[in-house]
Design an enzyme around this catalytic site. Sequence first.
Site, mmCIF file in Angstrom:
data_model
loop_
_atom_site.group_PDB
_atom_site.id
_atom_site.type_symbol
_atom_site.label_atom_id
_atom_site.label_comp_id
_atom_site.label_asym_id
_atom_site.label_seq_id
_atom_site.Cartn_x
_atom_site.Cartn_y
_atom_site.Cartn_z
ATOM 1 N N ARG A 344 89.509 56.195 31.881
ATOM 2 C CA ARG A 344 88.814 55.153 31.128
ATOM 3 C C ARG A 344 87.316 55.419 31.029
ATOM 4 N NH1 ARG A 344 90.675 50.323 29.847
ATOM 5 N NH2 ARG A 344 88.692 49.315 30.417
ATOM 6 N N PHE A 365 81.788 47.077 38.670
ATOM 7 C CA PHE A 365 83.181 47.081 38.242
ATOM 8 C C PHE A 365 83.570 48.387 37.553
ATOM 9 C CE2 PHE A 365 82.240 42.736 39.118
ATOM 10 C CZ PHE A 365 83.425 42.213 39.620
ATOM 11 N N GLU A 366 83.110 48.594 36.340
ATOM 12 C CA GLU A 366 83.529 49.792 35.625
ATOM 13 C C GLU A 366 82.352 50.348 34.840
ATOM 14 O OE1 GLU A 366 87.593 50.927 33.437
ATOM 15 O OE2 GLU A 366 86.353 49.562 32.250
ATOM 16 N N GLN A 367 81.761 51.386 35.377
ATOM 17 C CA GLN A 367 80.680 52.055 34.664
ATOM 18 C C GLN A 367 80.981 53.544 34.596
ATOM 19 O OE1 GLN A 367 77.009 53.096 36.841
ATOM 20 N NE2 GLN A 367 77.515 51.411 38.218
#
Length: 537
Positions: A344, A365-367
């Site tokens: 991702r 979280f999501e980097q």
Amino acid sequence: MPPVLNPILPGFNADPSIVRVGEYYYIATSTFEWWPGVQLFQSKDLANWELVCRPLTRKTQADLRGEPDSCGIWAPCLSHDGDQFWLVYTDVKRKDGSFKDTHNYIITAPSITGPWSDPVFANSSGFDPSLFHDEDGKKWFMNMSSDHRRRPLWFSGIILQEFDPKAGKLVGPRKNVFQGTDIGLVEGPHIYKRNGWYYLLTAEGGTAYGHACTLARSRSIWGPYEVHPDGAILTSRDHPLAALQRAGHGDIVDTPEGRTYLVHLAGRPVSQDRRCPLGRETAIQEAYWKDDDWLYIKDGPVPSLYVDVPGTRDDSDYWAEQGYTFENGLHKDFQWLRTPEPERIFSTEGGKLTLFGRESIGSWFEQALVARRQTHFSFDAETVVEFAPEDERQYAGLTVYYSRFNFFYLAVSAHADGQRELQLMSSEGSYPEGKLSAPVPMGVPIPNTGKVRLLVSVRGSDMQFQYALDGEAPKDIGPVYNATIVSDECGGHLAHGAFTGSFVGVACSDMNGLVLPATFDYVKYRPVKYRTDRYEV
């Protein structure tokens, strides 16, 4: 043979656990919020170490998304029972404040490279788990005990319980077997057996400049444990001029010839502010047993910068330039933050590194951030990026990164009108706000098409960013920063609260939620012998 210069694992390699299996030695170190989890190193001579794998690679083993800085995978303990490898670790979900959410797990593998099993849950009563395989076949699990009622700190001792591998759980009574010494903050337990004694090695004093290794022993695994006559067997706490500071959290190993060594974490401070941008590193000390059946550190208790080990080391690889390309995937030197779903956030298809813009560089979280450890006090790094942002919420480039509160970032972005520009951002230890400072507030306009070369040079305490357009020489951008800010001492917390080290790498964010990609041709990391000092010789 000439002595080996510490550390043996330079740059952010904290909480070492060591075991010898046959002719090989293995060390496990903590990775915290960086993924994949746990670093496993291999050596034949205690001098030359190779990263052989990171065993936590699947979502079923851990998912660190949403975990704060310096949480995640803590203090792995690596052991072998004659049949297979065992690895125990903590997944820390929260550490700040009174309550600590610390889940302990056990995985196994037939060889150091795996395949590593899915985890067995052990407990959540504290962190720094360890597993001891006794001579009678029993397995004993221990960890520090956390008590939220205690003020101001919540360390309440070392608890012990039997682990039943067939049942896959802890069984029988649970007992607090050691409350530590007057140093306090007892953690990091390891048990050994020798000459009918059970020896309990612990870490005390917190992981900053009061850190120490303490040793106790008992004829029964349940205690009571008497403390070593010297108290701490390894520490720099009363020696502020020692080259290796913050020394503690150790583990013991014997060579086939009967020599004993202790590996431990340590920090190498720079500048008058005593900051450690390379984080907590792994060092080694020779030890010996006296006739009183107590272990002592050779020339201790202060750790030595130079140590005799069975092997010798050629440091030419340490000083070699690393030019990373992506035809064969992502090099093992690199990690990313938190997510067990790397597809991702990046791809290496086509021989280039493509980052898919996700959340901000300050996200828990999501980097999309891929980086390698800073392992030298002075270095040059660079990359070439191709990126077509539409506005200021899309940015990609080169970063020197410690945490969401503490980073430097030269990024290709765009003004609100779509004009591409360079943004230079820093977040200099502004805990708890994590606010940005912007020394180039209006940005530097650049053409809307074409690749951009981004560079950073660190010389001791000085950091300077540069950029170059196609066919042009690099130009300085922004001020000379204080490079020591990316350190535990400035990591957004007070003492004992920041645990990793500085990384250098590339990142991409799309805060419009459109997953705009950025493509990087290469990443270069070039160590520099900027000066001769007590560390880099």
